[in-house]
Design an enzyme around this catalytic site. Structure first.
Site, short mmCIF file in Angstrom:
data_model
loop_
_atom_site.label_atom_id
_atom_site.label_comp_id
_atom_site.label_asym_id
_atom_site.label_seq_id
_atom_site.Cartn_x
_atom_site.Cartn_y
_atom_site.Cartn_z
N TRP A 126 -10.49 0.59 -2.02
CA TRP A 126 -9.21 0.47 -1.32
C TRP A 126 -9.27 -0.61 -0.26
CZ3 TRP A 126 -9.14 1.16 3.91
CH2 TRP A 126 -10.12 1.97 4.49
N TRP A 142 6.55 8.33 10.16
CA TRP A 142 5.29 8.08 9.45
C TRP A 142 4.54 6.92 10.11
CZ3 TRP A 142 2.21 10.30 5.92
CH2 TRP A 142 1.20 9.52 5.35
N ASN A 159 8.29 -0.60 -1.14
CA ASN A 159 7.37 0.49 -0.85
C ASN A 159 6.96 1.29 -2.09
OD1 ASN A 159 5.95 2.21 1.19
ND2 ASN A 159 7.29 3.77 0.33
N TRP A 215 -17.27 3.44 -6.67
CA TRP A 215 -16.37 2.32 -6.87
C TRP A 215 -17.03 1.26 -7.74
CZ3 TRP A 215 -11.73 3.59 -5.39
CH2 TRP A 215 -11.53 4.39 -4.27
N GLU A 252 10.62 8.34 7.84
CA GLU A 252 9.79 7.18 7.55
C GLU A 252 9.35 6.48 8.84
OE1 GLU A 252 8.79 6.18 4.28
OE2 GLU A 252 9.49 8.24 4.09
N TRP A 302 -3.32 2.76 2.73
CA TRP A 302 -4.32 2.56 1.68
C TRP A 302 -5.22 3.78 1.54
CZ3 TRP A 302 -4.82 -0.31 -2.44
CH2 TRP A 302 -4.04 -1.45 -2.56
#
Length: 483
Positions: A361, A280, A343, A308, A277, A384
């Site tokens: 987003w 990441w 998360n 959208w 993590e 996102w």
């Protein structure tokens, strides 16, 4: 006229700590007089100036840093280049030291400042105090940046022993002096309405708070992390992200603290997953470093024509935690109350926005930017885009999180939902994540009136899922068959 003594300016930014701070260590070793300064530069940050929750955290963190610096932290507000130039006129500055930041606007501004200082004959030196590895140093063999996380992580893991540095201590000698430019209150970081009271109870900003949080995680949260991290009611997450974002603790300090658990059989897999993590975060910074428009442009250009929807009512319901889907609403309310969201729930709430509501987003990213105490441009943008499916290494477009099944799976006893949606607290577990399925008698017994005390779902899951599949399939050039 007395001769001015030469000084080194230590420019604090997203490194609000005195331990394991490369720039601060070198400044203290280089000069007998070190002037520490923090500059709130809302002029150059533009649309990416800190949101409200982050500004509250910064206020508290600067107060703590000033205490660590024995009251010598100089505070300034405005264009960093002008303020540093002012310091060079007031003092005999021989160098300005700082740790690098990686947001595009900071890179541009810092390059201009570095050039200006060197033209004036002043040393401008910077270090990596934020990341395990500089983005430019973790690339493919052909020099291209990674676009997929797994090979990025494998290379990161391979380089750990040869590239990661050991954390530095606190400089043994700190020859500090201060100069007054602004008082902390003059930075206007605190809102006029004290909506942050709950956050103040939830968090302890500052370097000491970060170390306490890490120790608490190592002692009580790491074991079982790999599985437990998905359950929002369990205290099996580190909650280090805001401390890490503001640099109250470094990635190297965290990695070093976790690495010892790799030697223990009962924590090895949990430690490896946590370090994954942390990697990441490095990957997100790499994406931003090599794609400066990550916060505003789809990495996958096929999404540029995505259909959208524009619906202010849907967006407001999502922001306020009034969608009618308890796990989503609990997450959005946790965000409003604490400046943080678990998360797993971030993924559920994000998926609901972009896939069930078909809202952009960027609308979600903007709301998180203003509401999160750990709002980080690299992480926020990359995550996102991952949820939306428009980024690299993205979740497949057809994977749509079902908030009911996700709630039943990861909050089976309803402790998380009951905490943040107390109006649902008396519902039986069977109906907690789908209250509209409860009978009138059950709703009455729980003191619940759908449409009044808690909303009906704003969209139907089945039909909104099909609409999303049809829209996302267009990016793949494939039609979706209705069942």
């Amino acid at each position: 006229m007395p001769v001015k003594q030469p000084i080194v300016v230590m420019w604090f930014r997203q490194d609000l700590r005195i331990a394991d701070n490369p720039a601060f260590m070198h400044a203290c070793k280089t000069s007998n007089r070190v002037l520490p300064i923090y500059i709130l530069d809302d002029e150059n940050s533009g649309r990416w100036k800190m949101g409200a929750a982050s500004r509250w955290w910064l206020h508290e963190s600067l107060r703590k840093l000033n205490e660590s610096l024995e009251g010598n932290l100089c505070l300034a507000l405005g264009d960093a280049r002008s303020i540093l130039s002012e310091l060079t006129r007031r003092f005999s500055v021989e160098g300005v030291f700082w740790n690098r930041c990686y947001e595009p606007w900071r890179i541009k501004r810092d390059s201009e400042i570095e050039e200006s200082l060197r033209e004036a004959g002043i040393a401008a030196r910077s270090w990596n105090g934020s990341l395990l590895i500089e983005p430019r140093d973790l690339v493919k063999e052909n020099g291209e940046p990674y676009r997929v996380f797994t090979p990025f992580f494998k290379n990161c893991w391979r380089l750990r022993s040869s590239t990661f540095r050991e954390p530095l201590g606190v400089p043994p000698t700190r020859n500090l002096f201060g100069c007054r430019m602004r008082e902390l209150c003059e930075l206007r970081l605190m809102p006029q309405i004290p909506w942050y009271r709950e956050m103040r109870e939830e968090w302890r900003p500052g370097e000491t708070g970060a170390q306490i949080r890490l120790r608490k995680f190592l002692d009580n949260g790491l074991k079982g992390y790999r599985i437990g991290r998905d359950y929002p009611a369990r205290a099996i997450v580190s909650r280090l992200s805001p401390h890490l974002h503001f640099g109250e603790i470094s990635a190297n300090q965290i990695w070093s603290g976790i690495a010892g658990s790799l030697q223990c059989d009962d924590t090895r897999s949990d430690a490896e997953y946590f370090l994954r993590e942390l990697a990441w975060r490095e990957f997100s910074y790499s994406l931003l470093f090599f794609n400066h428009d990550l916060p505003s442009k789809n990495l996958n250009s096929k999404f540029d024509e995505f259909p959208w929807r524009e619906d202010a009512g849907y967006l407001k319901a999502w922001q306020l935690g009034r969608t009618g889907y308890p796990i989503v609403d609990a997450g959005m309310r946790e965000l409003r109350i604490t400046g943080y969201m678990h998360n797993r729930v971030r993924m559920i709430a994000g998926s609901f926005l972009v896939k069930n509501l078909l809202l952009r987003w960027k609308s979600g990213a903007n709301w998180f930017w203003d509401s999160l105490v750990d709002a980080d441009l690299a992480n926020n943008s990359a995550n996102w885009q991952w949820v939306a499916g428009s980024g690299t290494d993205a979740v497949p477009y057809f994977r749509i999180f079902n908030p009911v099944s996700q709630g039943n799976k990861f909050d089976p006893e309803g402790a998380y939902v009951r905490k943040f949606c107390p109006e649902l607290s008396k519902l039986p577990n069977k109906y907690l994540h789908s209250p509209w399925q409860a009978s009138t008698e059950i709703l009455e017994a729980a003191g619940l009136q759908l449409g009044r005390t808690y909303p009906f779902p704003i969209v139907d899951l089945a039909s909104s899922r099909m609409r999303a599949l049809e829209a996302f399939a267009l990016t793949k050039g494939k039609p979706v068959k209705r069942i």
